[in-house]
Design a protein around this motif. Structure first.
Motif, PDB file in Angstrom:
ATOM      1  N   ASP A 162      45.475  40.794  45.167  1.00  0.00           N
ATOM      2  CA  ASP A 162      45.325  39.193  45.298  1.00  0.00           C
ATOM      3  C   ASP A 162      45.808  38.882  43.713  1.00  0.00           C
ATOM      4  N   GLN A 163      45.950  37.617  43.601  1.00  0.00           N
ATOM      5  CA  GLN A 163      46.127  37.078  42.326  1.00  0.00           C
ATOM      6  C   GLN A 163      44.830  37.367  41.429  1.00  0.00           C
ATOM      7  N   ASP A 164      43.681  37.277  42.124  1.00  0.00           N
ATOM      8  CA  ASP A 164      42.502  37.652  41.313  1.00  0.00           C
ATOM      9  C   ASP A 164      42.291  39.233  41.277  1.00  0.00           C
ATOM     10  N   THR A 165      42.061  39.668  39.986  1.00  0.00           N
ATOM     11  CA  THR A 165      41.993  41.102  40.264  1.00  0.00           C
ATOM     12  C   THR A 165      40.781  41.525  41.033  1.00  0.00           C
ATOM     13  N   PRO A 166      41.089  42.441  41.824  1.00  0.00           N
ATOM     14  CA  PRO A 166      39.744  42.753  42.822  1.00  0.00           C
ATOM     15  C   PRO A 166      39.083  44.015  42.019  1.00  0.00           C
ATOM     16  N   ASP A 167      37.838  44.021  42.338  1.00  0.00           N
ATOM     17  CA  ASP A 167      36.788  45.116  42.135  1.00  0.00           C
ATOM     18  C   ASP A 167      37.197  46.228  42.680  1.00  0.00           C
ATOM     19  N   ILE A 168      37.561  47.451  42.075  1.00  0.00           N
ATOM     20  CA  ILE A 168      37.844  48.564  42.525  1.00  0.00           C
ATOM     21  C   ILE A 168      36.876  49.834  42.453  1.00  0.00           C
ATOM     22  N   GLY A 212      43.259  46.941  39.426  1.00  0.00           N
ATOM     23  CA  GLY A 212      42.185  46.140  39.635  1.00  0.00           C
ATOM     24  C   GLY A 212      41.093  46.307  38.551  1.00  0.00           C
ATOM     25  N   HIS A 213      39.828  45.864  38.720  1.00  0.00           N
ATOM     26  CA  HIS A 213      38.764  45.761  37.461  1.00  0.00           C
ATOM     27  C   HIS A 213      37.991  47.197  38.003  1.00  0.00           C
ATOM     28  N   LEU A 214      37.846  48.312  37.083  1.00  0.00           N
ATOM     29  CA  LEU A 214      37.413  49.540  37.415  1.00  0.00           C
ATOM     30  C   LEU A 214      36.105  49.623  36.622  1.00  0.00           C
ATOM     31  N   SER A 215      34.753  49.747  37.121  1.00  0.00           N
ATOM     32  CA  SER A 215      33.746  50.356  36.561  1.00  0.00           C
ATOM     33  C   SER A 215      32.874  51.343  36.964  1.00  0.00           C
ATOM     34  N   ARG A 216      33.298  51.825  38.090  1.00  0.00           N
ATOM     35  CA  ARG A 216      32.643  52.873  38.798  1.00  0.00           C
ATOM     36  C   ARG A 216      33.483  54.001  39.410  1.00  0.00           C
ATOM     37  N   ALA A 217      33.181  55.217  39.264  1.00  0.00           N
ATOM     38  CA  ALA A 217      33.924  56.159  39.851  1.00  0.00           C
ATOM     39  C   ALA A 217      33.077  57.252  40.211  1.00  0.00           C
ATOM     40  N   GLY A 218      33.629  57.679  41.604  1.00  0.00           N
ATOM     41  CA  GLY A 218      33.005  58.931  42.247  1.00  0.00           C
ATOM     42  C   GLY A 218      33.910  60.238  41.868  1.00  0.00           C
ATOM     43  N   VAL A 270      30.132  57.154  36.166  1.00  0.00           N
ATOM     44  CA  VAL A 270      30.514  58.168  36.889  1.00  0.00           C
ATOM     45  C   VAL A 270      29.348  58.628  37.942  1.00  0.00           C
ATOM     46  N   PHE A 271      29.622  58.821  39.065  1.00  0.00           N
ATOM     47  CA  PHE A 271      28.846  59.336  40.174  1.00  0.00           C
ATOM     48  C   PHE A 271      29.211  60.640  40.557  1.00  0.00           C
ATOM     49  N   GLU A 272      28.121  61.499  40.714  1.00  0.00           N
ATOM     50  CA  GLU A 272      28.346  62.741  41.268  1.00  0.00           C
ATOM     51  C   GLU A 272      28.555  62.628  42.856  1.00  0.00           C
TER      52      GLU A 272
END
Length: 364
Positions: A13-19, A65-71, A93-95
């Motif tokens: 979308d035009q607005d950056t999505p949270d990913i 998108g806007h990235l703040s979490r990763a698995g 970072v999540f295990e």
């Protein structure tokens, strides 16, 4: 190589999505997948396990998108370096555990599926364990402990081999070395003359090599023990002041908590991590708890060592065990209760050391 599932990919979308980023880790290549917090699959791509590859992976994900979490899977092995890099860039970072067999039978198995599943595990809350930072003194302890354990095992094998050779050697040589303590025996074997011909020379040469190997491994072990003590003394000296806790025990417990012990939400979390939290086993009118066989077994063993030391030398600990036994508990059950109490004490010392000076002052 880029692999995108066009049937499920969605335009941004035009607005950056949270990913959320999910990564299936391997030795040479990491496969990453991006999923929006709404659950829509965006894209998947593979990257080499190099410093440039990690930068490319993060840059690629942040363009989506806007990235703040990763698995991330296998944050203690194949994914360790990537986890450290993401953590240094401000990504939580999540295990993530690998998908169970039932899920794999239903959905199939591929790197893309596993990477997407890692991202969805974070979104749905199934992955709640924050990965260890592995970028501080605790990582140093882990490396030193690993090397020391290997050297200790190799030294024990070499000592057993040396004694096995002595059993079958020439009686005259065996009698000349009989009755010696291990240190004296090793020094004597290290100074043997191996110039004799035949099997006698082969035997003395083998004994000499094994003895020198033992001496070298002993030097390694002593050096690593000193380094372990120095690291703990510098970063968490109060842990060594805890009754019954030595350098090796302290290192094991610190390794279990990690360089970022704040990831453990409470002392109960630390107890569960060490496998000393009781597990409910109640049904109907029967209300009971059973032994926890999970958790970090090395940390569990370290707590048991502390309990045994206190049980031998601390009168309060002996009085506590006697009281619990008189109340109907078995000795083993009383020791499990003690391990739970020790875990609470250790957690407090670890978290205080990682906190700021102001927090430590208030706690004092």
């Amino acid at each position: 190589m880029t692999v995108t599932r066009m049937t499920q990919a969605v335009p941004l979308d035009q607005d950056t999505p949270d990913i959320v980023l999910g990564v299936d880790t391997h030795k040479d290549v990491h496969v990453a997948a991006v999923v929006t917090t709404a659950g829509a699959f965006v894209e998947s791509r593979s990257f080499p396990t190099t410093a440039d590859g990690y930068e490319q992976l993060l840059d690629w994900a942040q363009t989506l998108g806007h990235l703040s979490r990763a698995g991330v899977e296998c944050t203690g092995s194949y994914g360790a370096a990537l986890s450290r890099y993401l953590h240094s860039q401000g990504i939580t970072v999540f295990e993530v555990n690998q998908p169970d067999k039932a899920t794999r039978r239903r959905r199939g198995k591929s790197d893309i599926i596993d990477a997407e599943a890692a991202a969805r595990a974070v979104i749905t809350g199934r992955a709640t364990a924050t990965a260890k930072a592995s970028d501080g003194p605790v990582e140093m302890l882990r490396l030193f402990k690993m090397a020391k354990a290997s050297a200790t095992k190799s030294r024990a094998q070499a000592i057993n081999q040396l004694k096995a050779v002595l059993v079958a050697t020439d009686p005259e040589l065996r009698d000349s070395l009989a009755g010696l303590s291990n240190p004296k025996l090793i020094r004597a074997c290290a100074g043997l003359d191996s110039s004799a011909p035949g099997t006698v020379g082969a035997t003395t040469h083998t004994l000499k090599l094994l003895a020198r190997r033992i001496q070298h491994l002993t030097e390694e072990i002593e050096d690593l023990s000193t380094r372990i003590t120095d690291v703990i003394t510098q970063h968490n000296p109060q842990l060594l002041e805890c009754y019954g806790v030595g350098p090796d025990t302290a290192a094991t417990l610190l390794i279990a908590a990690g360089d970022n012990p704040e990831r453990l939400r409470s002392e109960a979390s630390f107890a569960a991590l060490c496998g000393v939290s009781p597990v409910e086993a109640s049904s109907g009118k029967t209300q009971r708890r059973r032994l926890n066989r999970g958790g970090n077994r090395q940390a569990n063993s370290a707590l048991y060592t502390v309990v045994l030391a206190r049980l031998r030398w601390d009168t309060r600990t002996r009085s506590y065990v006697d009281r619990r036994v008189s109340e109907g508990k078995t000795r083993r059950e009383a020791l499990r209760c003690l391990k739970r109490y020790v875990a609470r004490e250790i957690h407090r010392l670890i978290t205080l050391a990682s906190a700021g000076p102001h927090t430590r002052l208030l706690a004092a």
